[in-house]
Design a protein around this motif. Sequence first.
Motif, PDB file in Angstrom:
ATOM      1  N   PHE A  27       1.067  -2.628  -8.836  1.00 53.48           N
ATOM      2  CA  PHE A  27       2.239  -3.324  -8.281  1.00 53.48           C
ATOM      3  C   PHE A  27       1.905  -4.593  -7.492  1.00 53.48           C
ATOM      4  O   PHE A  27       2.458  -5.658  -7.769  1.00 53.48           O
ATOM      5  CB  PHE A  27       3.067  -2.341  -7.448  1.00 53.48           C
ATOM      6  CG  PHE A  27       4.383  -2.875  -6.991  1.00 53.48           C
ATOM      7  CD1 PHE A  27       5.504  -2.791  -7.798  1.00 53.48           C
ATOM      8  CD2 PHE A  27       4.504  -3.483  -5.746  1.00 53.48           C
ATOM      9  CE1 PHE A  27       6.721  -3.284  -7.371  1.00 53.48           C
ATOM     10  CE2 PHE A  27       5.722  -3.983  -5.319  1.00 53.48           C
ATOM     11  CZ  PHE A  27       6.822  -3.883  -6.140  1.00 53.48           C
ATOM     12  N   PRO A  28       0.986  -4.535  -6.503  1.00 59.37           N
ATOM     13  CA  PRO A  28       0.745  -5.750  -5.700  1.00 59.37           C
ATOM     14  C   PRO A  28       0.098  -6.887  -6.489  1.00 59.37           C
ATOM     15  O   PRO A  28       0.050  -8.014  -6.007  1.00 59.37           O
ATOM     16  CB  PRO A  28      -0.204  -5.273  -4.599  1.00 59.37           C
ATOM     17  CG  PRO A  28      -0.251  -3.805  -4.686  1.00 59.37           C
ATOM     18  CD  PRO A  28       0.185  -3.402  -6.043  1.00 59.37           C
ATOM     19  N   ALA A  64      -2.598  -4.938   4.071  1.00 58.55           N
ATOM     20  CA  ALA A  64      -1.863  -3.873   3.385  1.00 58.55           C
ATOM     21  C   ALA A  64      -1.628  -2.740   4.362  1.00 58.55           C
ATOM     22  O   ALA A  64      -2.376  -2.571   5.323  1.00 58.55           O
ATOM     23  CB  ALA A  64      -2.650  -3.383   2.175  1.00 58.55           C
ATOM     24  N   VAL A  65      -0.560  -2.004   4.111  1.00 57.76           N
ATOM     25  CA  VAL A  65      -0.207  -0.901   5.004  1.00 57.76           C
ATOM     26  C   VAL A  65      -0.132   0.394   4.207  1.00 57.76           C
ATOM     27  O   VAL A  65       0.409   0.419   3.107  1.00 57.76           O
ATOM     28  CB  VAL A  65       1.163  -1.153   5.678  1.00 57.76           C
ATOM     29  CG1 VAL A  65       1.432  -0.091   6.749  1.00 57.76           C
ATOM     30  CG2 VAL A  65       1.221  -2.544   6.291  1.00 57.76           C
ATOM     31  N   ARG A 107      -3.328   1.762  -3.932  1.00 58.23           N
ATOM     32  CA  ARG A 107      -2.413   0.625  -4.064  1.00 58.23           C
ATOM     33  C   ARG A 107      -2.649  -0.403  -2.956  1.00 58.23           C
ATOM     34  O   ARG A 107      -2.593  -1.613  -3.182  1.00 58.23           O
ATOM     35  CB  ARG A 107      -0.970   1.117  -4.028  1.00 58.23           C
ATOM     36  CG  ARG A 107       0.036  -0.004  -4.175  1.00 58.23           C
ATOM     37  CD  ARG A 107       1.449   0.509  -4.213  1.00 58.23           C
ATOM     38  NE  ARG A 107       1.788   1.208  -2.988  1.00 58.23           N
ATOM     39  CZ  ARG A 107       2.943   1.847  -2.800  1.00 58.23           C
ATOM     40  NH1 ARG A 107       3.833   1.894  -3.757  1.00 58.23           N
ATOM     41  NH2 ARG A 107       3.185   2.458  -1.666  1.00 58.23           N
ATOM     42  N   ALA A 108      -2.933   0.121  -1.752  1.00 61.06           N
ATOM     43  CA  ALA A 108      -3.174  -0.792  -0.633  1.00 61.06           C
ATOM     44  C   ALA A 108      -4.480  -1.560  -0.826  1.00 61.06           C
ATOM     45  O   ALA A 108      -4.610  -2.700  -0.401  1.00 61.06           O
ATOM     46  CB  ALA A 108      -3.206  -0.014   0.678  1.00 61.06           C
ATOM     47  N   TRP A 157       2.500 -10.243  -9.085  1.00 58.16           N
ATOM     48  CA  TRP A 157       2.853 -11.649  -8.896  1.00 58.16           C
ATOM     49  C   TRP A 157       1.630 -12.500  -8.579  1.00 58.16           C
ATOM     50  O   TRP A 157       1.739 -13.623  -8.163  1.00 58.16           O
ATOM     51  CB  TRP A 157       3.896 -11.801  -7.783  1.00 58.16           C
ATOM     52  CG  TRP A 157       3.622 -10.898  -6.634  1.00 58.16           C
ATOM     53  CD1 TRP A 157       2.825 -11.158  -5.580  1.00 58.16           C
ATOM     54  CD2 TRP A 157       4.126  -9.591  -6.458  1.00 58.16           C
ATOM     55  NE1 TRP A 157       2.794 -10.081  -4.746  1.00 58.16           N
ATOM     56  CE2 TRP A 157       3.584  -9.113  -5.258  1.00 58.16           C
ATOM     57  CE3 TRP A 157       4.982  -8.770  -7.191  1.00 58.16           C
ATOM     58  CZ2 TRP A 157       3.871  -7.840  -4.779  1.00 58.16           C
ATOM     59  CZ3 TRP A 157       5.257  -7.510  -6.706  1.00 58.16           C
ATOM     60  CH2 TRP A 157       4.710  -7.054  -5.518  1.00 58.16           C
ATOM     61  N   SER A 195       6.992   6.249   0.122  1.00 58.08           N
ATOM     62  CA  SER A 195       6.354   4.934   0.017  1.00 58.08           C
ATOM     63  C   SER A 195       5.997   4.576  -1.426  1.00 58.08           C
ATOM     64  O   SER A 195       6.073   3.413  -1.821  1.00 58.08           O
ATOM     65  CB  SER A 195       5.102   4.917   0.888  1.00 58.08           C
ATOM     66  OG  SER A 195       4.390   3.738   0.711  1.00 58.08           O
ATOM     67  N   VAL A 236       5.021 -11.206   6.798  1.00 63.71           N
ATOM     68  CA  VAL A 236       3.949 -10.340   6.315  1.00 63.71           C
ATOM     69  C   VAL A 236       2.820 -11.174   5.707  1.00 63.71           C
ATOM     70  O   VAL A 236       3.044 -11.919   4.769  1.00 63.71           O
ATOM     71  CB  VAL A 236       4.488  -9.357   5.253  1.00 63.71           C
ATOM     72  CG1 VAL A 236       3.389  -8.428   4.789  1.00 63.71           C
ATOM     73  CG2 VAL A 236       5.651  -8.540   5.820  1.00 63.71           C
ATOM     74  N   GLY A 240       3.610  -7.617  10.605  1.00 62.65           N
ATOM     75  CA  GLY A 240       4.619  -8.651  10.400  1.00 62.65           C
ATOM     76  C   GLY A 240       5.944  -8.115   9.885  1.00 62.65           C
ATOM     77  O   GLY A 240       6.830  -8.880   9.529  1.00 62.65           O
ATOM     78  N   LEU A 241       6.087  -6.792   9.827  1.00 65.87           N
ATOM     79  CA  LEU A 241       7.348  -6.218   9.349  1.00 65.87           C
ATOM     80  C   LEU A 241       8.461  -6.459  10.363  1.00 65.87           C
ATOM     81  O   LEU A 241       9.618  -6.624   9.997  1.00 65.87           O
ATOM     82  CB  LEU A 241       7.191  -4.717   9.082  1.00 65.87           C
ATOM     83  CG  LEU A 241       6.409  -4.346   7.834  1.00 65.87           C
ATOM     84  CD1 LEU A 241       6.144  -2.851   7.774  1.00 65.87           C
ATOM     85  CD2 LEU A 241       7.153  -4.791   6.576  1.00 65.87           C
ATOM     86  N   ILE A 242       8.102  -6.438  11.641  1.00 63.99           N
ATOM     87  CA  ILE A 242       9.072  -6.860  12.655  1.00 63.99           C
ATOM     88  C   ILE A 242       8.407  -7.916  13.530  1.00 63.99           C
ATOM     89  O   ILE A 242       7.214  -7.841  13.800  1.00 63.99           O
ATOM     90  CB  ILE A 242       9.576  -5.679  13.536  1.00 63.99           C
ATOM     91  CG1 ILE A 242       8.405  -4.863  14.086  1.00 63.99           C
ATOM     92  CG2 ILE A 242      10.531  -4.783  12.774  1.00 63.99           C
ATOM     93  CD1 ILE A 242       8.820  -3.805  15.099  1.00 63.99           C
ATOM     94  N   PHE A 276       1.526   4.028   4.656  1.00 69.88           N
ATOM     95  CA  PHE A 276       2.479   4.710   5.518  1.00 69.88           C
ATOM     96  C   PHE A 276       2.254   6.218   5.489  1.00 69.88           C
ATOM     97  O   PHE A 276       1.669   6.757   4.558  1.00 69.88           O
ATOM     98  CB  PHE A 276       3.913   4.407   5.060  1.00 69.88           C
ATOM     99  CG  PHE A 276       4.289   2.961   5.211  1.00 69.88           C
ATOM    100  CD1 PHE A 276       4.835   2.497   6.395  1.00 69.88           C
ATOM    101  CD2 PHE A 276       4.075   2.060   4.181  1.00 69.88           C
ATOM    102  CE1 PHE A 276       5.178   1.172   6.544  1.00 69.88           C
ATOM    103  CE2 PHE A 276       4.417   0.723   4.319  1.00 69.88           C
ATOM    104  CZ  PHE A 276       4.973   0.279   5.509  1.00 69.88           C
ATOM    105  N   ARG A 290       3.872  -2.099  13.170  1.00 67.94           N
ATOM    106  CA  ARG A 290       4.870  -2.906  12.475  1.00 67.94           C
ATOM    107  C   ARG A 290       4.823  -4.358  12.940  1.00 67.94           C
ATOM    108  O   ARG A 290       5.067  -5.272  12.155  1.00 67.94           O
ATOM    109  CB  ARG A 290       6.269  -2.320  12.670  1.00 67.94           C
ATOM    110  CG  ARG A 290       6.453  -0.988  11.938  1.00 67.94           C
ATOM    111  CD  ARG A 290       7.757  -0.309  12.306  1.00 67.94           C
ATOM    112  NE  ARG A 290       8.903  -1.023  11.769  1.00 67.94           N
ATOM    113  CZ  ARG A 290       9.344  -0.879  10.532  1.00 67.94           C
ATOM    114  NH1 ARG A 290       8.755  -0.052   9.727  1.00 67.94           N
ATOM    115  NH2 ARG A 290      10.371  -1.564  10.102  1.00 67.94           N
TER     116      ARG A 290
END
Lengths: 324, 272
Positions: free
Chosen positions: A102-103, A80-81, A150-151, A106, A89, A75, A56-58, A83, A52
């Motif tokens: 999805f990723p 990509a992560v 997806r990742a 944008w 997820s 992040v 960069g999640l924490i 899980f 994590r």
Amino acid sequence: MSTMLEVSGLTHQYGQGERAHVAVQDLTFTIEAGQLACIVGPSGCGKSTLLRCISGLIPATGGSVRLHGDEVSGVPDDLAVVFQDYGRSLFPWLTVAKNVEFPLRWQKVSKAERQRRAAEVLESVGLAGVGKKYPWQLSGGMQQRVSIARALVSRPALLLMDEPFASVDAQTRGELEDLTRRVQRDLGSTILLVTHDIDESVYLADRVLVLSKSPAAIVADLAIDLPTERDQIATRESEQFVSLRGEVARLLQSPQVQRTGENAPAETPAATTGTDDTTASDATAASETTAPAEATGAALSDGADTAEAADAAGSPDPTAASRS
Amino acid sequence: MSTTTAAANRGRVLGSAAVTWLVLAAALLLWELVAIGADSVYFPRMTDIIATGADVLLSGPAWRLMLGDAVFEIVLPSLATALGAWALSAALGVALGTALGRSSWAMDYCGTLISFLRSVPPVTLMPAFMVMFGIGVQMEIAAIVFSTLWPIVLNTVDGVRSVDQVKIDTARSLGTPRRYWIGMIVLPAAMPKIFAGLRLSLSIAILLMVVAEIVGGSGIGLRISTTQSTVQYTEMWFWVLLLGVLGYALNTALLAVERLVLGWQPARGDDA
């Protein structure tokens, strides 16, 4: 090879003062581009916390993480992560194809291009033709393939995997391991995978980092010189595999990893280097046998910590510990 | 959600959904028999009620599909008020609920206030609404919005707050920009709870529509009070039955929309 990931002096502590729990202490390692590295360590040793922090999640409470030279704060785009819990997820309200797209939503990618890339990456994980289904209509292994797809769809420089195959059956697990190696080679991705499974780490990796019990510190860094082409049955039978597995298993049982100070054998160096006295004494109060399921939550107090054990966190020579 | 499962179970036990309609028909028949036996002006026969209803609704010219003036002057305006106010309430409620739910402190400040407002029986506020908005459609809309808003707000807050941590981590690790966050993660995840609030508030909207119309003197509510005071009990009963039919039809329509929007849910019998 260039350096993809550079972790130096990484420390993470949950909470403050009396109730503080140091999950990760002064970790330093690098991962080269194109490498598949596995981090293996006992349950609750802070592997997830480490991941994590890297993703960069924490924010880590100390030290730094650099992804191809850039300091990680928040992040990074290029990462990509995957899980462990694919069921939670994946987004259940999106079809498989939309989950994978999805990723890209944008990014400056046209709708047609988005669909093409999603179909392509779904095919590469062996899921051609299921795009219109919803995740729950697929088996667990297929769902995890969807999250891997997806990742990968935005072609991240670094793929982090947190116990990705811990929730699937043995057969599926083998298939997903082979898939991971194949995809990694085909796309030339860099993968850092965290696991508690010794066999898995040896089978998958080009390199295995062995972590100690909480607070996590690297006690060994093993190069896995198995052939690139691996086979679930033949590779696992090979002498090389068996001896590497034994080596990792022994390391995980070693007092350095277990951090069982009281009954530590004499060969453990007794020098105290770089140890925070308060941390050590706090942790000694906790039961040494406590083994929490996951170190992702708030302050967990496990693992007795002593001067000897903390030394491993300080400055061991990884090669000395591993390659005898 | 539970209705679907209940219906499915019944279907399995008794063979077909037609049974539920049979029970309804039996109830109407029972009414008819009891009314014949009672022979009371206050309790007309079901066949009379239905015949009166047909007269009221289907007295129009052929080019209007026989639909009578009552449909255009009473039923549709009443429905428009109820649905319009409910839709307004839904938009306001989801927006407000999302804002409150996303904020880490807003509900600490407003939670008690909202619970308090929700606990006030809206019917008792009717005189206040009449003073504030006068008698007319504005007062009716205000009454409906005020009473349907809170269930939607509270359900939305609940839904917005219950977004799974793994999904949050996943979306963050995929680099989801802030402007996509609400539309692509929060609202879809909250949608089952939002729909629960919408369904609850739809029945409240019908109820408040009638009360506001009885007080304010318009639409179906006015017809019920007029027919009651002019001893036209058969027609009065017809309007009451019509409200039941409308409520049922609207709920069915909303369920159909819900099935469309929440079609992704694997087990619709489970608590969403």
